[in-house]
Motif scaffolding. Structure first.
Motif, PDB file in Angstrom:
ATOM      1  N   LYS A   1       6.231  11.972 -49.391  1.00 16.93           N
ATOM      2  CA  LYS A   1       5.974  11.212 -50.617  1.00 16.93           C
ATOM      3  C   LYS A   1       6.454   9.770 -50.527  1.00 16.93           C
ATOM      4  N   GLU A   2       7.615   9.658 -49.892  1.00 15.55           N
ATOM      5  CA  GLU A   2       8.183   8.312 -49.854  1.00 15.55           C
ATOM      6  C   GLU A   2       7.370   7.363 -48.975  1.00 15.55           C
ATOM      7  N   SER A   3       6.655   7.986 -47.947  1.00 12.40           N
ATOM      8  CA  SER A   3       5.877   7.113 -47.067  1.00 12.40           C
ATOM      9  C   SER A   3       4.406   7.060 -47.444  1.00 12.40           C
ATOM     10  N   SER A   4       3.995   7.885 -48.413  1.00 19.20           N
ATOM     11  CA  SER A   4       2.587   7.906 -48.832  1.00 19.20           C
ATOM     12  C   SER A   4       2.273   6.667 -49.643  1.00 19.20           C
ATOM     13  N   SER A   5       1.248   5.918 -49.191  1.00 14.86           N
ATOM     14  CA  SER A   5       0.880   4.654 -49.877  1.00 14.86           C
ATOM     15  C   SER A   5      -0.513   4.207 -49.460  1.00 14.86           C
ATOM     16  N   PHE A   6      -1.053   3.215 -50.138  1.00 13.81           N
ATOM     17  CA  PHE A   6      -2.307   2.579 -49.713  1.00 13.81           C
ATOM     18  C   PHE A   6      -2.226   1.081 -50.026  1.00 13.81           C
ATOM     19  N   LYS A   7      -3.160   0.361 -49.466  1.00 13.08           N
ATOM     20  CA  LYS A   7      -3.126  -1.091 -49.602  1.00 13.08           C
ATOM     21  C   LYS A   7      -4.233  -1.577 -50.543  1.00 13.08           C
ATOM     22  N   ILE A   8      -3.904  -2.557 -51.397  1.00 10.12           N
ATOM     23  CA  ILE A   8      -4.906  -3.223 -52.256  1.00 10.12           C
ATOM     24  C   ILE A   8      -5.529  -4.344 -51.438  1.00 10.12           C
ATOM     25  N   ASP A   9      -6.828  -4.378 -51.467  1.00 12.83           N
ATOM     26  CA  ASP A   9      -7.547  -5.288 -50.571  1.00 12.83           C
ATOM     27  C   ASP A   9      -7.181  -6.753 -50.777  1.00 12.83           C
ATOM     28  N   ASN A  10      -6.997  -7.089 -52.038  1.00 14.13           N
ATOM     29  CA  ASN A  10      -6.908  -8.537 -52.285  1.00 14.13           C
ATOM     30  C   ASN A  10      -5.592  -9.148 -51.894  1.00 14.13           C
ATOM     31  N   ASN A  11      -4.504  -8.398 -52.008  1.00  5.16           N
ATOM     32  CA  ASN A  11      -3.220  -9.019 -51.700  1.00  5.16           C
ATOM     33  C   ASN A  11      -2.325  -8.147 -50.828  1.00  5.16           C
ATOM     34  N   GLU A  12      -2.929  -7.102 -50.244  1.00  2.46           N
ATOM     35  CA  GLU A  12      -2.200  -6.272 -49.294  1.00  2.46           C
ATOM     36  C   GLU A  12      -0.955  -5.632 -49.869  1.00  2.46           C
ATOM     37  N   LYS A  13      -0.889  -5.411 -51.177  1.00  3.25           N
ATOM     38  CA  LYS A  13       0.324  -4.872 -51.799  1.00  3.25           C
ATOM     39  C   LYS A  13       0.326  -3.364 -51.747  1.00  3.25           C
ATOM     40  N   GLN A  14       1.482  -2.754 -51.437  1.00  2.74           N
ATOM     41  CA  GLN A  14       1.616  -1.308 -51.363  1.00  2.74           C
ATOM     42  C   GLN A  14       1.581  -0.690 -52.728  1.00  2.74           C
TER      43      GLN A  14
ATOM     44  N   LYS B   1     -13.699 -10.864 -47.608  1.00  3.63           N
ATOM     45  CA  LYS B   1     -12.417 -11.123 -48.271  1.00  3.63           C
ATOM     46  C   LYS B   1     -12.186 -12.614 -48.491  1.00  3.63           C
ATOM     47  N   TYR B   2     -12.783 -13.461 -47.634  1.00  5.22           N
ATOM     48  CA  TYR B   2     -12.566 -14.909 -47.762  1.00  5.22           C
ATOM     49  C   TYR B   2     -13.910 -15.626 -47.694  1.00  5.22           C
ATOM     50  N   CYS B   3     -14.012 -16.744 -48.348  1.00  5.74           N
ATOM     51  CA  CYS B   3     -15.242 -17.532 -48.346  1.00  5.74           C
ATOM     52  C   CYS B   3     -15.430 -18.140 -46.960  1.00  5.74           C
ATOM     53  N   PRO B   4     -16.594 -17.929 -46.336  1.00  4.23           N
ATOM     54  CA  PRO B   4     -16.813 -18.492 -45.000  1.00  4.23           C
ATOM     55  C   PRO B   4     -16.945 -20.014 -45.007  1.00  4.23           C
ATOM     56  N   VAL B   5     -17.110 -20.632 -46.206  1.00  3.66           N
ATOM     57  CA  VAL B   5     -17.276 -22.087 -46.271  1.00  3.66           C
ATOM     58  C   VAL B   5     -15.938 -22.797 -46.470  1.00  3.66           C
ATOM     59  N   CYS B   6     -15.217 -22.353 -47.539  1.00  4.63           N
ATOM     60  CA  CYS B   6     -13.965 -23.069 -47.856  1.00  4.63           C
ATOM     61  C   CYS B   6     -12.725 -22.239 -47.586  1.00  4.63           C
TER      62      CYS B   6
ATOM     63  N   TYR C   1     -11.603 -19.787 -49.353  1.00  5.47           N
ATOM     64  CA  TYR C   1     -10.923 -19.354 -50.569  1.00  5.47           C
ATOM     65  C   TYR C   1     -11.006 -17.826 -50.684  1.00  5.47           C
ATOM     66  N   PRO C   2      -9.924 -17.101 -51.123  1.00  2.00           N
ATOM     67  CA  PRO C   2      -9.962 -15.626 -51.255  1.00  2.00           C
ATOM     68  C   PRO C   2     -11.060 -15.209 -52.225  1.00  2.00           C
ATOM     69  N   LEU C   3     -11.839 -14.144 -51.837  1.00  2.00           N
ATOM     70  CA  LEU C   3     -12.929 -13.661 -52.679  1.00  2.00           C
ATOM     71  C   LEU C   3     -12.473 -12.427 -53.427  1.00  2.00           C
TER      72      LEU C   3
ATOM     73  N   LYS D   1     -19.723 -14.434 -55.305  1.00  2.73           N
ATOM     74  CA  LYS D   1     -19.727 -15.895 -55.437  1.00  2.73           C
ATOM     75  C   LYS D   1     -18.309 -16.447 -55.360  1.00  2.73           C
ATOM     76  N   CYS D   2     -18.123 -17.487 -54.521  1.00  6.18           N
ATOM     77  CA  CYS D   2     -16.796 -18.089 -54.359  1.00  6.18           C
ATOM     78  C   CYS D   2     -16.429 -18.863 -55.629  1.00  6.18           C
ATOM     79  N   ALA D   3     -15.240 -18.592 -56.126  1.00 10.69           N
ATOM     80  CA  ALA D   3     -14.785 -19.263 -57.359  1.00 10.69           C
ATOM     81  C   ALA D   3     -14.429 -20.717 -57.133  1.00 10.69           C
ATOM     82  N   SER D   4     -14.289 -21.121 -55.856  1.00 15.90           N
ATOM     83  CA  SER D   4     -13.903 -22.496 -55.566  1.00 15.90           C
ATOM     84  C   SER D   4     -15.098 -23.392 -55.330  1.00 15.90           C
ATOM     85  N   CYS D   5     -15.957 -23.029 -54.377  1.00 17.48           N
ATOM     86  CA  CYS D   5     -17.078 -23.895 -54.019  1.00 17.48           C
ATOM     87  C   CYS D   5     -18.414 -23.375 -54.502  1.00 17.48           C
ATOM     88  N   GLY D   6     -18.491 -22.130 -54.986  1.00 14.79           N
ATOM     89  CA  GLY D   6     -19.726 -21.584 -55.516  1.00 14.79           C
ATOM     90  C   GLY D   6     -20.627 -20.921 -54.470  1.00 14.79           C
TER      91      GLY D   6
END
Length: 585
Positions: A48-61, A15-20, A22-24, A2-7
């Motif tokens: 080790k230094e290059s080993s990483s993964f991405k968080i879906d919501n904000n793409e942070k390493q 990942k994003y609301c198809p209506v408004c 807004y990030p889901l 459920k979208c926190a902005s428009c419901g």
């Protein structure tokens, strides 16, 4: 999800609301964001230094080999996301609050528009109408006024304690005091300075002298008492009989009391004239059965008493030298005008105009016209009779059958020199040139004059427009009149040889209703103007009051000399000193 902005309920994994747009964020049951951490396999030190993964919501390493402190950072990020969601909820609540506030403001504005006339009147009332200070707080007199049961003085005080029980008030400006009468006939002494009151007595009847600060009242035990208002002393009339009526002479020297005597099966009325020390001057017994009288007056020398029938008729009687005479028969109300000594009387009745000279057997007819009007000289109104300011009635003006006359010293009718009169003043004035009555015709203002038995007439002013109304002070010393025409409106002031146009207004509106009236409480003349104002000027022609949004003067008020006007909104106000008091409907 459920979208926190428009419901909107989006598909799982979006990942994003198809209506408004807004990030889901997918949340677990505790309010935390669900984060999927993939399984890791051993890697070389170089990887080790290059080993990483991405968080879906904000793409942070994120590095799985971070230290414990680094995992705390992840928890802090999740806390920030949770706070962000709460902030969104708060913002939604604030939006609803703003909508409610907006609706309240709109309703308030609508209410303001609906009651804008009342608001306008209220704002107008906040503006003081006083142009210049004309009430002297150090004057050697104090004036009182009453409106709707509230007492006012010209020092700014008010008294509301008798608002529902007020009947009348009699005050003496130079003595700073007076008597207040309630509807139930309770009498109160009133201090004019601060309007404080003190109960005096309950009365069955009361009366006042116009020229002295003495009154009388009959208490619950039918005892006559004279009361000195200024000195606050009481005289008690000592008698075994019941006092059922009384009058006081104009000079306060004498009282006449009417006593009812019950003696076994016989009852009769006794009339006694007493002085201020309760000394009996004269006494008369009336044996007429079932005949009831009403006392009218007692003369300044205590020798003449006038009475009328209380029931069935309005016959007039004179009691003098222990003799009661019926001097005038009538079945209708009569207006009585007396000389200052209260000996001789002019009788205006629907049957005609009559005059009685004390000592004669009956009143003589002066005019048989069925409608007569009397214009007295400087006078005092006692409530039962109008008393001239001189010891004779010469110079009194009368109108009979549409014609105007003077009364000479022999009480003969002398025609005016010019009787073509539109309207005249209500009081005859007097100066060094004799008696005069102010009147107007078209655009001409005249004085009808009378001196040494000769009537004359003189034109004083020829105005530019037709005269429509006049006003005068109590003695007709100061006279004002206003004119109205399509070209100009004027106001003139006359005093002796002085006559001056004190106001003019060019091209007034056609619907303008001119009016002029005198205020005996402040000695100001008030008149309306074409630009919807009410102006008040003193006897020196200086402007003292200016009131806006005035439609017209309102006449017929029960208060003597009250200045009442109607505003453009239809409400009525009375000018009380320097205040505007709304008149209750």
């Amino acid at each position: 999800m459920k979208c926190a902005s428009c419901g909107y309920k989006a598909e799982k994994g979006a990942k994003y609301c198809p209506v408004c747009g807004y990030p889901l964020l997918e949340m677990d049951d505790t309010g935390w964001e669900k984060v999927q951490i993939p399984e890791t396999k051993p890697v070389s030190h170089d990887e080790k230094e290059s080993s990483s993964f991405k968080i879906d919501n904000n793409e942070k390493q994120f590095n799985p080999q971070q230290t414990e402190g680094s995992f705390k950072g992840v928890e802090e990020e999740n806390f920030k996301i949770k706070d962000f969601i709460k902030a969104l909820d708060n913002r939604e609540n604030k939006s609803e609050f703003r909508v409610i506030i907006g609706l309240v403001i709109i309703l308030m504005l609508c209410g303001l528009l609906l009651f804008i006339p009342s608001v306008t009147r209220f704002i107008s009332s906040l503006n003081s109408p006083v142009v210049s200070e004309f009430l002297d707080p150090d004057a050697d007199y104090i004036m009182l006024a009453e409106q709707d049961g509230i007492i006012y003085n010209d020092r700014g005080c008010t008294n509301k304690e008798f608002q529902d029980n007020f009947e009348d008030i009699v005050f003496y400006p130079e003595a700073f005091c007076g008597i207040l009468i309630c509807k139930n006939r309770d009498l109160y002494f009133i201090n004019a300075e601060d309007l404080s009151t003190e109960f005096l007595a309950h009365s069955l009847g009361y009366g006042f002298s116009n020229y002295g600060m003495i009154m009388y009242y009959i208490d619950n035990n039918y005892v006559l008492k004279g009361y000195d208002i200024a000195n606050r002393t009481t005289m008690v009339h000592k008698t075994v009989n019941d006092t059922i009526g009384a009058v006081i002479s104009l000079n306060t020297a004498y009282f006449c009391c009417m006593e009812q005597v019950f003696n076994q099966d016989v009852s009769y009325t006794v009339f006694k004239v007493i002085d201020s020390d309760d000394k009996v001057i004269s006494e008369y017994r009336s044996d007429a059965p079932n005949h009831y009288y009403n006392l009218v007056s007692v003369s300044d020398d205590g020798q003449t008493v006038y009475l009328t029938d209380l029931l069935d008729s309005d016959n007039l009687y004179c009691l003098r030298d222990v003799e009661l005479k019926e001097i005038f028969k009538s079945d209708s109300y009569s207006e009585l005008y007396m000389d200052h000594n209260m000996n001789n009387v002019l009788i205006n009745n629907r049957d005609g105009l009559y005059y009685y000279k004390v000592g004669e057997d009956e009143a003589k007819e002066l005019s048989s016209e069925d409608y007569c009007e009397v214009f007295p000289k400087n006078n005092a109104d006692t409530g039962t009779v109008i008393v001239a300011g001189e010891d004779n009635l010469e110079g009194t003006a009368v109108m009979a059958g549409g014609q105007y006359y003077w009364l000479n010293k022999d009480m003969e009718l002398i025609p005016f020199a010019d009787s073509d009169i539109t309207e005249c003043a209500d009081v005859v004035g007097k100066d060094d040139n004799g008696y005069y009555l102010a009147y107007y015709r078209d655009n001409e203002f005249h004085y009808a004059t009378f001196k040494d038995g000769v009537a004359d007439d003189k034109t004083v002013v020829k105005a530019k427009g037709d005269i429509c109304e006049l006003a005068n002070d109590d003695n007709s010393e100061h006279i004002w009149f206003c004119t109205s025409s399509p070209d100009i409106m004027e106001v003139y002031h006359l005093f002796g040889e002085y006559n001056e146009c004190i106001y003019d207004y060019a091209n007034p509106n056609r619907d303008f209703d001119p009016g002029i009236t005198y205020d005996p409480l402040t000695f100001l003349i008030y008149f309306t103007t074409p630009d919807k104002k009410l102006l008040g000027m003193d006897e020196d022609d200086e402007l003292k009051m200016r009131i806006k949004n005035v439609k017209k003067l309102s006449y017929g008020d029960t208060h003597y000399g009250a200045v009442v006007y109607e505003d453009i909104f239809g409400s009525k106000y009375r000018v009380v000193f320097d205040k505007l008091i709304k008149v209750k409907k």
